[in-house]
Motif scaffolding. Structure first.
Motif, PDB file in Angstrom:
ATOM      1  N   UNK A 148       0.860  -1.170   0.000  1.00 14.30           N
ATOM      2  CA  UNK A 148       0.000   0.000   0.000  1.00 14.30           C
ATOM      3  C   UNK A 148       0.909   1.237   0.000  1.00 14.30           C
ATOM      4  N   UNK A 149       0.620   2.208  -0.875  1.00 12.04           N
ATOM      5  CA  UNK A 149       1.465   3.407  -0.948  1.00 12.04           C
ATOM      6  C   UNK A 149       0.754   4.592  -0.306  1.00 12.04           C
ATOM      7  N   UNK A 195       9.130  -3.205  -3.109  1.00 15.12           N
ATOM      8  CA  UNK A 195       8.806  -1.772  -3.123  1.00 15.12           C
ATOM      9  C   UNK A 195       9.041  -1.136  -1.748  1.00 15.12           C
ATOM     10  N   UNK A 196       8.694  -1.888  -0.703  1.00 14.61           N
ATOM     11  CA  UNK A 196       8.898  -1.382   0.657  1.00 14.61           C
ATOM     12  C   UNK A 196      10.397  -1.235   0.934  1.00 14.61           C
ATOM     13  N   UNK A 197      11.164  -2.230   0.444  1.00 17.28           N
ATOM     14  CA  UNK A 197      12.617  -2.242   0.664  1.00 17.28           C
ATOM     15  C   UNK A 197      13.302  -1.049   0.030  1.00 17.28           C
ATOM     16  N   UNK A 198      12.890  -0.704  -1.206  1.00 13.82           N
ATOM     17  CA  UNK A 198      13.656   0.295  -1.950  1.00 13.82           C
ATOM     18  C   UNK A 198      13.079   1.707  -1.863  1.00 13.82           C
ATOM     19  N   UNK A 199      11.905   1.863  -1.267  1.00 10.90           N
ATOM     20  CA  UNK A 199      11.315   3.205  -1.185  1.00 10.90           C
ATOM     21  C   UNK A 199      12.209   4.097  -0.311  1.00 10.90           C
ATOM     22  N   UNK A 217       5.806   3.044   1.647  1.00  4.14           N
ATOM     23  CA  UNK A 217       5.121   1.784   1.355  1.00  4.14           C
ATOM     24  C   UNK A 217       4.986   0.945   2.618  1.00  4.14           C
ATOM     25  N   UNK A 218       3.798   0.393   2.822  1.00  2.00           N
ATOM     26  CA  UNK A 218       3.620  -0.572   3.913  1.00  2.00           C
ATOM     27  C   UNK A 218       2.914  -1.792   3.348  1.00  2.00           C
ATOM     28  N   UNK A 219       2.985  -2.890   4.083  1.00  2.00           N
ATOM     29  CA  UNK A 219       2.325  -4.106   3.612  1.00  2.00           C
ATOM     30  C   UNK A 219       1.249  -4.539   4.589  1.00  2.00           C
ATOM     31  N   UNK A 220       0.081  -4.846   4.065  1.00  2.00           N
ATOM     32  CA  UNK A 220      -1.052  -5.231   4.913  1.00  2.00           C
ATOM     33  C   UNK A 220      -1.550  -6.619   4.563  1.00  2.00           C
ATOM     34  N   UNK A 221      -2.033  -7.314   5.581  1.00  2.00           N
ATOM     35  CA  UNK A 221      -2.685  -8.615   5.356  1.00  2.00           C
ATOM     36  C   UNK A 221      -3.971  -8.378   4.570  1.00  2.00           C
ATOM     37  N   UNK A 222      -4.222  -9.216   3.592  1.00  6.16           N
ATOM     38  CA  UNK A 222      -5.464  -9.089   2.834  1.00  6.16           C
ATOM     39  C   UNK A 222      -6.220 -10.405   2.932  1.00  6.16           C
ATOM     40  N   UNK A 223      -7.508 -10.304   3.208  1.00  5.77           N
ATOM     41  CA  UNK A 223      -8.280 -11.531   3.327  1.00  5.77           C
ATOM     42  C   UNK A 223      -8.538 -12.098   1.940  1.00  5.77           C
ATOM     43  N   UNK A 224      -8.233 -13.386   1.766  1.00  4.67           N
ATOM     44  CA  UNK A 224      -8.350 -13.947   0.426  1.00  4.67           C
ATOM     45  C   UNK A 224      -9.470 -14.968   0.300  1.00  4.67           C
ATOM     46  N   UNK A 225     -10.122 -15.301   1.406  1.00  3.74           N
ATOM     47  CA  UNK A 225     -11.215 -16.270   1.280  1.00  3.74           C
ATOM     48  C   UNK A 225     -11.776 -16.691   2.626  1.00  3.74           C
TER      49      UNK A 225
END
Lengths: 289, 277
Positions: free
Chosen positions: A62-63, A104-108, A113-121
């Motif tokens: 997520x940006x 993307x998070x590493x190189x920003x 940039x952050x990373x979020x859990x997304x519900x997939x099912x």
């Protein structure tokens, strides 16, 4: 306790119909629907839902547009082309394309940039008159998930061990990808359902190559044999050369669909010959185990 | 114009429709995006005139530079980097998604990439249909990069028909994303209905215009037609069950090739879609 997967390569050859019949024939078992992308076993097993819980796997980037300085580095480095510039000129992650790799998070340079859990099912556990069923529901557009299949199978295995069930019957997905690999890994044997068409034969050869890689013994069911009797002979010749037993040959019978619409299996038709055919799948299968 | 043929449920007749429509709409490019089980050429019966390897970048660790710091394994979101301390560091081929992250985090510059073959792209041609087929190697888990590559190879200016994989997961998003119209092939059974509803969630989220084809239209109930009325989705064609169609299909002959009636129907279908678009 033994784990059995019903598989096919090609879709629509009759996997779920065979599982629905075996569900009524085989005693002492737990059912697992490993086709989370098109979970249909629930339609023909009259389930009463016990548990439904969200399933999430992996992360999505997520940006934060307030922090983003539009340096474009993330967009250039993303191997999945998941980062786009939207109509407002802001950098945005396309949810469906993001693989959660974190590059993307590493190189920003500005930590935008952050990373979020997304519900997939959803993971579902149901009671059916034929034994309990573990089934899933992959949300539309999500990555087909070997992990979700492994999760369902582990739940099924825990329950089978707990209840001292003799069998786990796994209804597989079409194809040969991660969802199918996850349904085959570590099973004791497989039943491959095919039909006498060039497409189904082509796809079965690929699935048999996969099961042989895993050293899983396989028996073959030829469904809808009336479509092309000479191809039935071809399948039998091929099976003989591969030392794969033919478990049963099932004719086209319009009543099978009529009963499926009533959410019933071919066993409820009450036709002695037809019931005998489905029983012979299981009896012949027990011999190869 | 790009028309994708999808279905939700497997075995409903996607490939029969895609190939028949391609023959009717020729000259046209046909993409077989069902890379796990590509069957379009079983019905097109064309000879292969070209094939290229499809490879993805794959990390290789230089044992002379690697000092087993494990930063690559810690970073890898897929647990694909395997560290045997003091012995070897390597990536597991079927798990690695080629994100390139391990190369970026390695402090010793010990990781580089080389191509790893994971499938083929095959080219066929017959009846003025140019077929581009993706075929993933047995044992490969992730089809997506190959599907994306097929779309990069589209010739410009040609009409395109896409034979999609079954289901409603991400690979269907990839194979319908660039479509101008999506044809959903289903059958009038509870399985067909359930999986059609899932497939519609994908096309709705991508805001694609859709139409339905009911295959084996006389074997089941009328729930698909009720759904199409409720959601105002046109039913483009109904194909009743016919042992002749099934038998010809089994030998790899699609309806548009053996029957003048069906050839006309698929030409009408193609014009109908062009008008809608």
């Amino acid at each position: 306790m033994k784990q059995i997967v019903i598989t096919s390569g090609k879709g629509g050859t009759g996997k779920t119909t065979v599982v629905s019949a075996l569900a009524r024939i085989v005693k002492s078992k737990v059912l697992v629907d490993a086709d989370v992308d098109a979970a249909n076993l629930e339609i023909v097993t009259n389930p009463k839902l016990l548990i439904s819980e969200p399933y999430s796997e992996g992360l999505k980037a997520f940006i934060d547009t307030d922090k983003c300085i539009k340096c474009d580095i993330c967009r250039q480095k993303c191997r999945f082309s998941a980062i786009i510039i939207n109509a407002q000129g802001n950098y945005e992650v396309t949810d469906y394309s993001c693989e959660g790799c974190k590059v993307c998070e590493l190189i920003c340079p500005v930590e935008a940039v952050s990373l979020n859990e997304v519900s997939s099912g959803l993971i579902k556990h149901s009671h059916t008159p034929f034994g309990n069923l573990w089934h899933g529901e992959l949300f539309a557009g999500r990555d087909n998930s070997g992990k979700m299949v492994m999760h369902l199978r582990q739940k099924g295995k825990d329950e089978a061990l707990d209840k001292k069930a003799d069998w786990i019957l796994i209804d597989g997905a079409p194809g040969i990808g991660c969802q199918v690999i996850a349904s085959i890994t570590g099973v004791d044997a497989a039943i491959a359902i095919t039909e006498p068409t060039l497409s189904a034969i082509h796809d079965m050869r690929r699935i048999i190559e996969l099961t042989s890689n895993f050293k899983v013994p396989v028996g073959i069911v030829i469904n809808k044999v009336d479509i092309n009797p000479s191809l039935v002979l071809e399948i039998k010749d091929w099976a003989r050369s591969m030392k794969l037993p033919i478990l049963a040959e099932i004719p086209i019978d319009r009543r099978i669909v009529k009963f499926m619409i009533q959410r019933m299996s071919p066993i409820e038709i009450g036709d002695e010959f037809l019931t005998g055919l489905y029983e012979s799948i299981w009896n012949n299968f027990l011999e190869i185990l | 114009m790009i028309v994708s043929v999808a279905s939700g449920k497997g075995g409903t007749g996607k490939t029969t429709v895609a190939v028949s429509m391609a023959i009717a709409a020729a000259p046209v490019t046909l993409i077989d995006a069902d890379v796990e089980e590509p069957n379009a050429n079983i019905l097109l019966r064309a000879s292969k005139h070209d094939a290229t390897d499809f490879s993805v970048p794959f990390p290789i660790v230089d044992p002379l530079r690697c000092d087993y710091c494990e930063k690559c394994a810690e970073f890898c979101a897929y647990n694909a980097m395997i560290v045997l301390k003091g012995l070897k560091v390597f990536a597991a081929p079927e798990i690695c998604k080629s994100c390139g992250g391990c190369i970026l985090v390695c402090p010793k510059d010990a990781i580089s990439e080389k191509p790893r073959k994971m499938g083929l792209i095959n080219y066929y041609s017959r009846l003025n249909v140019n077929l581009i087929e993706g075929e993933i190697n047995v044992g490969e888990a992730v089809a997506k990069p190959l599907i994306n590559e097929l779309f990069r190879r589209l010739p410009e200016g040609n009409d395109v028909i896409v034979d999609c994989p079954p289901g409603s997961a991400h690979s269907v998003v990839e194979s319908t994303r660039s479509a101008d119209f999506v044809v959903l092939v289903t059958e009038p059974t509870p399985f067909g209905l359930h999986d059609l509803i899932e497939a519609l969630k994908v096309t709705d989220s991508l805001k694609k215009p859709v139409g339905i084809i009911i295959n084996r239209s006389d074997i089941g109930d009328d729930k698909i037609e009720i759904l199409s009325k409720e959601k105002s989705i046109p039913i483009l064609m109904k194909i009743p069950y016919s042992s002749e169609i099934a038998s010809k299909y089994s030998q790899g002959i699609p309806p548009a090739e053996f029957s003048d009636y069906w050839r006309e129907e698929f030409i009408k279908l193609w014009h109908n879609i062009m008008e809608i678009v």
